[in-house]
Design an enzyme around this catalytic site. Structure first.
Site, mmCIF file in Angstrom:
data_model
loop_
_atom_site.group_PDB
_atom_site.id
_atom_site.type_symbol
_atom_site.label_atom_id
_atom_site.label_comp_id
_atom_site.label_asym_id
_atom_site.label_seq_id
_atom_site.Cartn_x
_atom_site.Cartn_y
_atom_site.Cartn_z
ATOM 1 N N LYS A 46 0.815 -1.215 0.000
ATOM 2 C CA LYS A 46 0.000 0.000 0.000
ATOM 3 C C LYS A 46 0.848 1.265 0.000
ATOM 4 C CE LYS A 46 -3.051 -2.681 2.851
ATOM 5 N NZ LYS A 46 -3.502 -2.845 4.219
ATOM 6 N N SER A 78 -8.075 2.514 9.445
ATOM 7 C CA SER A 78 -8.761 2.143 10.683
ATOM 8 C C SER A 78 -7.820 2.088 11.879
ATOM 9 C CB SER A 78 -9.472 0.809 10.511
ATOM 10 O OG SER A 78 -8.565 -0.189 10.131
ATOM 11 N N ALA A 96 -1.259 -2.788 14.808
ATOM 12 C CA ALA A 96 -1.578 -4.185 14.475
ATOM 13 C C ALA A 96 -1.980 -4.985 15.709
ATOM 14 C CB ALA A 96 -0.392 -4.845 13.776
ATOM 15 N N THR A 138 -5.584 -4.459 10.650
ATOM 16 C CA THR A 138 -4.167 -4.167 10.440
ATOM 17 C C THR A 138 -3.346 -5.381 10.853
ATOM 18 O OG1 THR A 138 -4.568 -1.838 10.934
ATOM 19 C CG2 THR A 138 -2.294 -2.594 11.068
#
Length: 180
Positions: free
Chosen positions: A40, A131, A163, A169
């Protein structure tokens, strides 16, 4: 616009002449993880600009291509290219349906770009998206203020914090570094 399904961390340090964009690798569809190694964060404009996205992958790729075109049109001026992309994003029928947020950074600026017409530069050289962005932002600010870690280490550690909290995540982290 609330974007789920990712966390992006971008930092810019003019004193170190360095910027980073880091991302987790998780891609989800509804309530299912479909890929753990999605990229990403990437380089564009002859590796002079780092970008990252939160939102739909196809939409983000379309926006990366458009943004790179704007960079070429405006001779690499990051801020001008961002403003012009945002104008197109708000007025073009196809583009205004795209659901993504972008972060872009080079030696001149660090910006968040949205389809709502936003081109924002942070006060502290840190941008997070997605998020897990709130968790990563809190961690990155604390690490930047209280440690001597490099911005690469701050990005990675703040993503690890996100995470451990955000279900969208993962800890498969990609870090892109730009030096000037």
């Amino acid at each position: 616009m609330k974007i789920h399904n990712t966390t992006i961390v971008a930092l810019r340090d003019p004193d170190a002449k360095k910027a980073v964009v880091a991302s987790d690798g998780q891609a989800t569809m509804n309530n299912m993880i479909v890929k753990a190694t999605t990229r990403k964060a990437r380089r564009i404009y002859d590796d002079k600009v780092l970008t990252g996205f939160a939102g739909s992958t196809a939409d983000a790729i379309t926006l990366f291509e458009r943004f790179e075109g704007k960079l070429k049109e405006y001779s690499g001026n990051l801020t001008r290219a961002a403003v012009e992309l945002t104008k197109d994003w708000r007025t073009d029928r196809m583009l205004r349906r795209l659901e993504a947020l972008l972060v872009v950074v080079n030696e001149e600026a660090l910006l968040t770009i949205s389809g709502a017409g936003d081109v924002m530069e942070p006060d502290d050289g840190i941008v997070t998206l997605g998020s897990g962005g709130g968790y990563a932002l809190a961690a990155a600010r604390a690490l930047k203020q209280e440690t001597d870690l490099s911005i690469e280490e701050i990005a990675k550690k703040s993503l690890q914090v996100a995470a451990s909290i955000d279900i969208y995540t993962n800890d498969n982290i990609n870090v892109e570094v730009l030096e000037w």
